[in-house]
Scaffold this motif. Structure first.
Motif, PDB file in Angstrom:
ATOM      1  N   THR A   1       0.831  -1.212   0.000  1.00 25.81           N
ATOM      2  CA  THR A   1       0.000   0.000   0.000  1.00 25.81           C
ATOM      3  C   THR A   1       0.861   1.256   0.000  1.00 25.81           C
ATOM      4  O   THR A   1       0.499   2.254  -0.623  1.00 25.81           O
ATOM      5  CB  THR A   1      -0.941   0.020   1.213  1.00 25.81           C
ATOM      6  N   TRP A   2       2.009   1.231   0.694  1.00 26.33           N
ATOM      7  CA  TRP A   2       2.872   2.415   0.745  1.00 26.33           C
ATOM      8  C   TRP A   2       3.533   2.652  -0.607  1.00 26.33           C
ATOM      9  O   TRP A   2       3.676   3.798  -1.044  1.00 26.33           O
ATOM     10  CB  TRP A   2       3.923   2.244   1.841  1.00 26.33           C
ATOM     11  N   ALA A   3       3.941   1.565  -1.284  1.00 24.25           N
ATOM     12  CA  ALA A   3       4.531   1.720  -2.611  1.00 24.25           C
ATOM     13  C   ALA A   3       3.498   2.252  -3.605  1.00 24.25           C
ATOM     14  O   ALA A   3       3.803   3.115  -4.435  1.00 24.25           O
ATOM     15  CB  ALA A   3       5.098   0.377  -3.089  1.00 24.25           C
ATOM     16  N   CYS A   4       2.263   1.746  -3.524  1.00 20.11           N
ATOM     17  CA  CYS A   4       1.204   2.227  -4.421  1.00 20.11           C
ATOM     18  C   CYS A   4       0.878   3.693  -4.139  1.00 20.11           C
ATOM     19  O   CYS A   4       0.627   4.476  -5.074  1.00 20.11           O
ATOM     20  CB  CYS A   4      -0.044   1.370  -4.257  1.00 20.11           C
ATOM     21  N   SER A   5       0.867   4.071  -2.855  1.00 17.66           N
ATOM     22  CA  SER A   5       0.613   5.466  -2.509  1.00 17.66           C
ATOM     23  C   SER A   5       1.702   6.372  -3.060  1.00 17.66           C
ATOM     24  O   SER A   5       1.423   7.467  -3.563  1.00 17.66           O
ATOM     25  CB  SER A   5       0.519   5.610  -0.989  1.00 17.66           C
ATOM     26  N   ALA A   6       2.956   5.912  -2.975  1.00 14.72           N
ATOM     27  CA  ALA A   6       4.064   6.696  -3.530  1.00 14.72           C
ATOM     28  C   ALA A   6       3.935   6.823  -5.045  1.00 14.72           C
ATOM     29  O   ALA A   6       4.181   7.898  -5.623  1.00 14.72           O
ATOM     30  CB  ALA A   6       5.392   6.037  -3.159  1.00 14.72           C
ATOM     31  N   LEU A   7       3.547   5.735  -5.714  1.00 16.75           N
ATOM     32  CA  LEU A   7       3.384   5.772  -7.167  1.00 16.75           C
ATOM     33  C   LEU A   7       2.288   6.752  -7.561  1.00 16.75           C
ATOM     34  O   LEU A   7       2.443   7.536  -8.512  1.00 16.75           O
ATOM     35  CB  LEU A   7       3.052   4.366  -7.669  1.00 16.75           C
ATOM     36  N   ALA A   8       1.170   6.739  -6.822  1.00 19.38           N
ATOM     37  CA  ALA A   8       0.078   7.660  -7.131  1.00 19.38           C
ATOM     38  C   ALA A   8       0.496   9.108  -6.884  1.00 19.38           C
ATOM     39  O   ALA A   8       0.127  10.003  -7.660  1.00 19.38           O
ATOM     40  CB  ALA A   8      -1.147   7.309  -6.288  1.00 19.38           C
ATOM     41  N   GLN A   9       1.253   9.353  -5.809  1.00 19.35           N
ATOM     42  CA  GLN A   9       1.696  10.718  -5.535  1.00 19.35           C
ATOM     43  C   GLN A   9       2.655  11.231  -6.608  1.00 19.35           C
ATOM     44  O   GLN A   9       2.602  12.386  -7.003  1.00 19.35           O
ATOM     45  CB  GLN A   9       2.372  10.789  -4.165  1.00 19.35           C
ATOM     46  N   GLN A  10       3.535  10.340  -7.081  1.00 22.45           N
ATOM     47  CA  GLN A  10       4.416  10.741  -8.177  1.00 22.45           C
ATOM     48  C   GLN A  10       3.616  11.057  -9.438  1.00 22.45           C
ATOM     49  O   GLN A  10       3.909  12.013 -10.150  1.00 22.45           O
ATOM     50  CB  GLN A  10       5.425   9.630  -8.465  1.00 22.45           C
ATOM     51  N   GLY A  11       2.590  10.266  -9.689  1.00 21.34           N
ATOM     52  CA  GLY A  11       1.780  10.527 -10.868  1.00 21.34           C
ATOM     53  C   GLY A  11       0.931  11.766 -10.769  1.00 21.34           C
ATOM     54  O   GLY A  11       0.470  12.291 -11.787  1.00 21.34           O
ATOM     55  N   ALA A  12       0.720  12.283  -9.548  1.00 21.48           N
ATOM     56  CA  ALA A  12      -0.142  13.452  -9.362  1.00 21.48           C
ATOM     57  C   ALA A  12       0.587  14.766  -9.621  1.00 21.48           C
ATOM     58  O   ALA A  12      -0.065  15.820  -9.657  1.00 21.48           O
ATOM     59  CB  ALA A  12      -0.712  13.461  -7.947  1.00 21.48           C
ATOM     60  N   VAL A  13       1.895  14.745  -9.778  1.00 20.96           N
ATOM     61  CA  VAL A  13       2.658  15.965 -10.051  1.00 20.96           C
ATOM     62  C   VAL A  13       3.531  15.744 -11.275  1.00 20.96           C
ATOM     63  O   VAL A  13       3.927  14.609 -11.565  1.00 20.96           O
ATOM     64  CB  VAL A  13       3.528  16.371  -8.842  1.00 20.96           C
ATOM     65  N   ALA A  14       3.826  16.819 -11.984  1.00 26.23           N
ATOM     66  CA  ALA A  14       4.643  16.700 -13.195  1.00 26.23           C
ATOM     67  C   ALA A  14       6.121  16.560 -12.874  1.00 26.23           C
ATOM     68  O   ALA A  14       6.872  15.914 -13.611  1.00 26.23           O
ATOM     69  CB  ALA A  14       4.412  17.926 -14.079  1.00 26.23           C
ATOM     70  N   GLU A  15       6.571  17.133 -11.756  1.00 29.38           N
ATOM     71  CA  GLU A  15       7.982  17.089 -11.389  1.00 29.38           C
ATOM     72  C   GLU A  15       8.378  15.690 -10.909  1.00 29.38           C
ATOM     73  O   GLU A  15       7.566  14.977 -10.322  1.00 29.38           O
ATOM     74  CB  GLU A  15       8.287  18.113 -10.288  1.00 29.38           C
ATOM     75  N   ARG A  16       9.627  15.341 -11.118  1.00 28.32           N
ATOM     76  CA  ARG A  16      10.130  14.050 -10.649  1.00 28.32           C
ATOM     77  C   ARG A  16      10.488  14.168  -9.170  1.00 28.32           C
ATOM     78  O   ARG A  16      11.196  15.085  -8.758  1.00 28.32           O
ATOM     79  CB  ARG A  16      11.348  13.618 -11.465  1.00 28.32           C
TER      80      ARG A  16
END
Length: 315
Positions: free
Chosen positions: A66-81
């Motif tokens: 769940t933490w890895a998926c949350s991190a993936l979703a947060q990365q996808g929510a912003v354009a910056e790396r």
């Protein structure tokens, strides 16, 4: 002239008082229900102690996912790396903080500070969190719709009386009236910022895939935790039905802003499982096991990680 950030901070402080009152009320109700149904809880705890360890390990792995998926979703929510390692650590810490403060405030504060530390302005950081939250809600509704078609008859539309419909319409009218003047203008600006960020994310297919994949994966991983626990305690329910019950119960529990859904989600899950014919002791074992894997075991390590991130100025 009052800055937008100061306005948001003041609104959040006022909201926190209402959240604290609602949290206290929900926790008192949960304590009353626990005291009333203590025999079933005690039996459920005993059943969990002799549960299948292999399935509990599967549930623990799903909780970590769940933490890895949350991190993936947060990365996808912003354009910056964003820095990958710190991003996952921030989600782990945010999960722990979310179980200490009223619903969403702990995780939101940690993620907001993290995004700002990564160089995003306060407004962009807030809209990034809103994009992630929106995608998460849409993903849950989509999963519920798919599972409801796969498991017909599990979810039933409640009968609403004319009084209930009138109360909902009156509440909607009151909210519309309150959202006037500066507050309505601020809401429009915030919505425009969120829509702008959603369009910016979907211009990049890999960001959109991360956002929706992480959001769907987060809900699916939480469902898998409960499925694994029900298998461990030999609860006779199909996995698809358990997933549907979890998603529906979590949506219902979101109406009560308790820290991490403690009390509200527990009651909703237990009610949903017993309503489908599960024994009360087995349902209590499943809820206790789910909470053990998602809250109590990672709580102290998560708070330690949060302290380390704060010390290193990562949040």
């Amino acid at each position: 002239m009052t800055s937008p950030l100061l306005t948001v901070t003041t609104a959040l402080r006022r909201r926190a008082w209402w959240h604290a009152a609602a949290t206290l009320t929900a926790l008192l109700c949960a304590a009353y229900l626990a005291r009333r149904h203590w025999p079933a809880l005690a039996t459920g705890a005993g059943k969990l102690a002799v549960a299948d360890q292999g399935w509990l390990l599967v549930g623990a792995a799903a909780a970590g996912a769940t933490w890895a998926c949350s991190a993936l979703a947060q990365q996808g929510a912003v354009a910056e790396r964003l820095p990958g390692g710190r991003l996952v650590a921030a989600q782990f810490a945010a999960c722990a903080a979310n179980h200490v403060l009223p619903a969403g405030l702990g995780a939101g504060a940690v993620n907001l500070r993290f995004l700002m530390r990564c160089g995003l302005p306060a407004g962009r950081s807030a809209s990034g969190l809103a994009v992630k939250a929106t995608a998460g809600a849409v993903a849950r509704v989509a999963l519920i719709a798919v599972l409801a078609m796969a498991c017909p008859g599990v979810l039933r539309t409640p009968h609403l009386s004319a009084t209930a419909v009138a109360a909902v319409l009156a509440a909607a009218a009151l909210v519309t009236f309150l959202l006037s003047g500066p507050l309505r203008l601020w809401c429009r600006r915030a919505l425009a910022a969120v829509l702008t960020d959603i369009r910016a994310v979907h211009v990049r297919p890999h960001r959109a895939a991360a956002l929706w994949g992480g959001s769907l994966g987060f809900a699916a991983a939480h469902s898998l935790v409960l499925i694994a626990v029900t298998q461990a305690v030999e609860l006779p329910l199909p996995p698809a039905r358990v997933a549907l019950l979890y998603l529906a119960a979590s949506c219902a529990a979101a109406l009560l802003p308790t820290p991490g859904g403690i009390g509200s989600l527990d009651a909703a899950l237990a009610l949903a499982l017993t309503a489908t014919g599960a024994p009360a002791a087995a349902a209590a074992s499943a809820v206790l096991g789910y909470r053990l894997l998602t809250v109590w075991l990672p709580l102290v390590p998560g708070l330690v990680v949060l302290g380390v991130l704060i010390r290193r100025r990562a949040v």
